[in-house]
Design a protein around this motif. Structure first.
Motif: not given
Length: 536
Positions: A278-285
């Motif tokens: 979402g706007d504040r928490l991302r993953i996938g790197g």
């Protein structure tokens, strides 16, 4: 014609660098909810400001997009704030005294970690040994890291717990430093630090959440509103901590979490792709390692170190046994983003070869973390391959104190080659590598613009032809970083529709003498449309 707005925060009477090529400068900004509603002159914004809007008079101060940090160890940074502080210990005696005092404070049996020591401050700059601290830590296991994170000192208690002894073999990609009699000195380099992993207790989720809160307070103080967290093998524990912070409304910066590349199948199993969230928490790197560091003499070079003629550095085992290339290929095929740590020129060449063998760099936005020691041929390949040079400029003014005796002036000409990378058309991004260097982006801008080393011996800049401008440095801390984390349409600029993340500064970076930039402070941090920090 500016749009009508309902509820708003208005910034007016300022000098606003927007980072937006269509309108680089403005006097005022209107924020509606958590987005930029309008940018323009103070008079224009006043005409659309609704009754009851909060009006913040900038009094001519410079405002810029919220800073984005391309490379942190964020949760560790929060934990480090309460650990033993060794970074500015200027002698071995001071180093040992601080560790001894900390041991008394925490009590017998408690692990002593952290530290971030820098032996190059010592005269002579010899590596510490376990004997230096054994007498003051007879009942505490100690494992304190050098500031670059590529070597650490263990005391005898910790070595015994980890079963690191005279007959313990060096692991691939790591070194157990030994004395003239073959006994471990306590210094473990790169992969050898992994001997301690099974015996050092992991932090609980509650401890990680508390560390996250402390780190977020630091970020707000420095105007950092988004960052990449290059997390360790405990990345998924960190992710749980970030989730708790987000659910409680305490995640006051935008996180893009990078997890270890050799664990990438955990993301595949969950059908996660790059920049998922979402706007504040991302993953996938995904984050990998090709080599070590210059300060630990483990960076991988084509030519040997001048002060260690038999040493060309260390290449990580995953790079030599094919696992790294296989992981990058598979991760890329499943739309995950890849970032690989490479310091020396040979390591950068190795990583670029992997990326070039796969292709699609333009779409995938492959990254090389640090990219410190290059050459003209490598710089051309960064540009041609559209590989992100993810660099941390403060390292330049730190390493510049002692780098040339290790690699010579000719190689140093292409060290932290900011100017050459930009001129070649490369995508250059900036950050801190906190806790390796200070989190404060102003210090990074100062370093990139002046290249004045910390010892004061290069007032006109170390390798001055690699200096860049204030505007270029700001772009590396904002819009370029947003692009490198797949968020160029949301953050990194002050423009209508973008998320409202803004830093207000105490001084005008564009007009003050460059050597004064380091004294500028953040006066106010706006995140998601709300003022989250003000300097008193």
């Amino acid at each position: 014609m500016l749009p009508a707005i309902l509820a708003a925060v208005i910034l007016t009477n300022g000098k606003i660098w927007t980072g937006d090529a269509t309108r680089p400068w403005a006097e005022a900004v209107a924020i509606e909810g958590n987005r930029i509603a309008a940018v323009g002159s103070s008079a224009d914004i006043a005409r659309i400001a609704p009754a009851g809007a909060r009006v913040i008079d900038l009094n001519g101060r410079l405002a810029v997009p919220g800073f984005i940090d391309n490379h942190t160890h964020f949760i560790d940074g929060g934990m480090e704030l309460s650990r033993v502080q060794l970074r500015d210990a200027k002698t071995p005696q001071e180093f040992a005294r601080r560790i001894g005092e900390y041991a008394k404070r925490v009590g017998p049996g408690k692990w002593i970690t952290g530290g971030e020591w820098d032996h190059t401050l010592w005269n002579p700059p010899a590596l510490p040994t376990r004997q230096l601290i054994d007498a003051v830590t007879p009942q505490n296991p100690v494992f304190v890291s050098r500031l670059d994170g590529h070597m650490a000192l263990a005391n005898s208690v910790a070595l015994q717990m980890a079963k690191v002894m005279r007959d313990t073999h060096d692991p691939p990609g790591g070194t157990i430093v030994r004395d003239a009699n073959g006994e471990p000195t306590g210094i473990l380099k790169d992969a050898a630090t992994g001997f301690m992993d099974p015996v050092i207790p992991s932090a609980s989720t509650e401890e990680r959440v508390a560390a996250g809160r402390a780190a977020l307070a630091e970020a707000a103080r420095f105007g950092v509103t988004a960052f990449c967290d290059m997390s360790s093998g405990e990345a998924y524990d960190d992710f749980r901590a970030y989730q708790q912070l987000e659910k409680s409304g305490n995640l006051t910066a935008r996180v893009y979490l990078f997890t270890p590349i050799l664990m990438y199948k955990r993301l595949l199993d969950a059908s996660v792709e790059r920049a998922f969230g979402g706007d504040r928490l991302r993953i996938g790197g995904l984050k990998g390692f090709a080599d070590g560091s210059l300060g630990s003499s483990t960076a991988a070079f084509f030519e040997p170190f001048l002060d260690d003629p038999k040493n060309r550095g260390l290449t990580m085992e995953a790079m030599t046994d094919g696992r790294m290339k296989s992981a990058v290929t598979d991760a890329n095929a499943h739309n995950l983003q890849v970032a690989i740590h490479a310091i020396g020129d040979r390591a950068n060449d190795d990583v670029l070869k992997i990326y070039e063998s796969i292709g699609n760099a333009r779409e995938r936005r492959f990254r090389i973390e640090h990219a410190q020691h290059l050459n003209p041929h490598l710089i051309k390949r960064f540009a041609a391959d559209r590989v992100v040079a993810s660099m941390q400029p403060y390292h330049c003014i730190d390493d510049g104190r002692w780098a040339e005796p290790k690699i010579g002036h000719e190689r140093a000409r292409w060290t932290y080659a900011f100017r050459s990378l930009i001129d070649a058309g490369s995508i250059l991004t900036f950050g801190s590598d906190w806790t390796v260097a200070p989190l404060n982006p102003i210090l990074g801008i100062y370093a990139a613009v002046t290249r004045r080393t910390l010892d004061g011996k290069n007032p006109n800049g170390w390798i001055p032809e690699q200096k860049i401008t204030v505007e270029e440095a700001l772009r590396c801390y904002t819009a370029n970083n947003a692009w490198a984390m797949f968020r160029e349409n949301e953050i990194g600029k002050i423009a209508p529709g973008m998320l409202a993340d803004i830093a207000v500064l105490s001084g005008d970076l564009f007009t003050i003498p460059p050597e004064k930039i380091e004294n500028v402070r953040v006066d106010m941090t706006i995140f998601d449309g709300q003022v989250i920090w003000e300097r008193r």
